[in-house]
Design a protein around this motif. Structure first.
Motif, PDB file in Angstrom:
ATOM      1  N   ARG A   1       0.859  -1.187  -0.252  1.00 16.10           N
ATOM      2  CA  ARG A   1       0.146   0.194  -0.003  1.00 16.10           C
ATOM      3  C   ARG A   1       0.979   1.006   0.168  1.00 16.10           C
ATOM      4  NH1 ARG A   1      -5.692  -1.431   2.505  1.00 16.10           N
ATOM      5  NH2 ARG A   1      -5.569  -3.571   2.131  1.00 16.10           N
ATOM      6  N   ASP A   2       0.857   2.047   0.950  1.00 17.53           N
ATOM      7  CA  ASP A   2       1.611   3.328   1.057  1.00 17.53           C
ATOM      8  C   ASP A   2       2.815   3.282   1.773  1.00 17.53           C
ATOM      9  OD1 ASP A   2       0.433   3.037   3.393  1.00 17.53           O
ATOM     10  OD2 ASP A   2      -0.315   5.212   3.631  1.00 17.53           O
ATOM     11  N   ARG A   3       3.278   1.969   2.327  1.00 18.32           N
ATOM     12  CA  ARG A   3       4.316   1.928   2.748  1.00 18.32           C
ATOM     13  C   ARG A   3       5.354   0.874   2.495  1.00 18.32           C
ATOM     14  NH1 ARG A   3       0.705   1.319   7.950  1.00 18.32           N
ATOM     15  NH2 ARG A   3      -0.416   2.490   6.264  1.00 18.32           N
ATOM     16  N   PHE A   4       6.547   0.960   3.093  1.00 19.41           N
ATOM     17  CA  PHE A   4       7.553  -0.096   2.774  1.00 19.41           C
ATOM     18  C   PHE A   4       8.172  -0.683   3.930  1.00 19.41           C
ATOM     19  CE2 PHE A   4       8.292   2.520  -0.977  1.00 19.41           C
ATOM     20  CZ  PHE A   4       8.633   1.863  -1.994  1.00 19.41           C
ATOM     21  N   PHE A   5       8.357  -2.015   3.738  1.00 19.25           N
ATOM     22  CA  PHE A   5       8.820  -2.965   4.838  1.00 19.25           C
ATOM     23  C   PHE A   5      10.314  -3.353   4.375  1.00 19.25           C
ATOM     24  CE2 PHE A   5       4.475  -3.497   5.076  1.00 19.25           C
ATOM     25  CZ  PHE A   5       4.239  -3.346   6.582  1.00 19.25           C
ATOM     26  N   PHE A   6      11.354  -3.074   5.439  1.00 18.05           N
ATOM     27  CA  PHE A   6      12.590  -3.509   4.909  1.00 18.05           C
ATOM     28  C   PHE A   6      12.975  -4.946   5.845  1.00 18.05           C
ATOM     29  CE2 PHE A   6      12.254   0.979   4.305  1.00 18.05           C
ATOM     30  CZ  PHE A   6      12.821   1.206   3.357  1.00 18.05           C
ATOM     31  N   VAL A   7      13.281  -5.615   5.010  1.00 18.07           N
ATOM     32  CA  VAL A   7      13.433  -7.087   5.599  1.00 18.07           C
ATOM     33  C   VAL A   7      14.613  -7.614   5.366  1.00 18.07           C
ATOM     34  CG1 VAL A   7      12.501  -9.498   5.755  1.00 18.07           C
ATOM     35  CG2 VAL A   7      11.149  -7.525   5.114  1.00 18.07           C
ATOM     36  N   GLN A   8      15.568  -8.436   6.164  1.00 19.80           N
ATOM     37  CA  GLN A   8      16.797  -9.031   5.769  1.00 19.80           C
ATOM     38  C   GLN A   8      16.709 -10.418   6.017  1.00 19.80           C
ATOM     39  OE1 GLN A   8      20.298  -7.006   7.225  1.00 19.80           O
ATOM     40  NE2 GLN A   8      20.115  -5.334   6.024  1.00 19.80           N
ATOM     41  N   GLY A   9      17.240 -11.200   5.066  1.00 14.99           N
ATOM     42  CA  GLY A   9      17.154 -12.518   5.518  1.00 14.99           C
ATOM     43  C   GLY A   9      16.574 -13.382   4.297  1.00 14.99           C
ATOM     44  N   ARG A  10      15.260 -13.868   4.717  1.00 15.38           N
ATOM     45  CA  ARG A  10      14.442 -14.811   4.192  1.00 15.38           C
ATOM     46  C   ARG A  10      13.145 -14.345   4.168  1.00 15.38           C
ATOM     47  NH1 ARG A  10      12.137 -19.927   5.171  1.00 15.38           N
ATOM     48  NH2 ARG A  10      12.082 -21.306   3.563  1.00 15.38           N
ATOM     49  N   VAL A  11      12.575 -14.409   2.822  1.00 15.59           N
ATOM     50  CA  VAL A  11      11.151 -13.935   2.784  1.00 15.59           C
ATOM     51  C   VAL A  11      10.298 -14.888   1.779  1.00 15.59           C
ATOM     52  CG1 VAL A  11       9.575 -12.055   2.149  1.00 15.59           C
ATOM     53  CG2 VAL A  11      11.674 -11.484   3.090  1.00 15.59           C
ATOM     54  N   ARG A  12       9.046 -15.109   2.403  1.00 24.75           N
ATOM     55  CA  ARG A  12       8.347 -15.989   1.520  1.00 24.75           C
ATOM     56  C   ARG A  12       7.025 -15.105   0.925  1.00 24.75           C
ATOM     57  NH1 ARG A  12       6.183 -20.318   5.242  1.00 24.75           N
ATOM     58  NH2 ARG A  12       4.966 -20.945   3.400  1.00 24.75           N
ATOM     59  N   ALA A  13       6.588 -15.533  -0.240  1.00 20.96           N
ATOM     60  CA  ALA A  13       5.623 -14.702  -0.775  1.00 20.96           C
ATOM     61  C   ALA A  13       4.785 -15.550  -1.856  1.00 20.96           C
ATOM     62  CB  ALA A  13       6.050 -13.640  -1.671  1.00 20.96           C
TER      63      ALA A  13
END
Ligand SMILES: [Zn+2]
Length: 82
Positions: A44-56
């Motif tokens: 939406r109108d924001r960003f998420f900053f992730v490090q490592g492993r992400v599933r989608a």
């Protein structure tokens, strides 16, 4: 010696890569990530900053995708039972 100041040198900007599913004519973009291993997920109108492993889960084809930047130093990783 009047050594001129070299401030604001942002030449080492990491290249942004796209994490997407190429299931259709237009790929579905999940997130972007850079060489430092930081994943940026736009929701939406924001960003998420992730490090490592992400599933989608792809909203179009329903396939599960895994982005694992922890193992990027160990060369290409082959997922078991692809
Ligand atoms: Zn897909």
């Amino acid at each position: 010696m009047d050594d001129s100041e070299r401030s604001g040198g942002q030449s080492s900007q990491p290249a942004l890569r796209r994490w997407e599913c190429a299931c259709g004519d237009r790929p579905v973009l999940f997130a972007t990530y850079d060489d430092r291993g930081e994943i940026r997920i736009k929701f939406r109108d924001r960003f998420f900053f992730v490090q490592g492993r992400v599933r989608a889960i792809c909203p179009r084809c329903g396939a599960e995708h895994v982005l694992d930047l922890r193992a990027r130093d160990a060369g290409p990783v082959k997922a078991p039972g692809g």
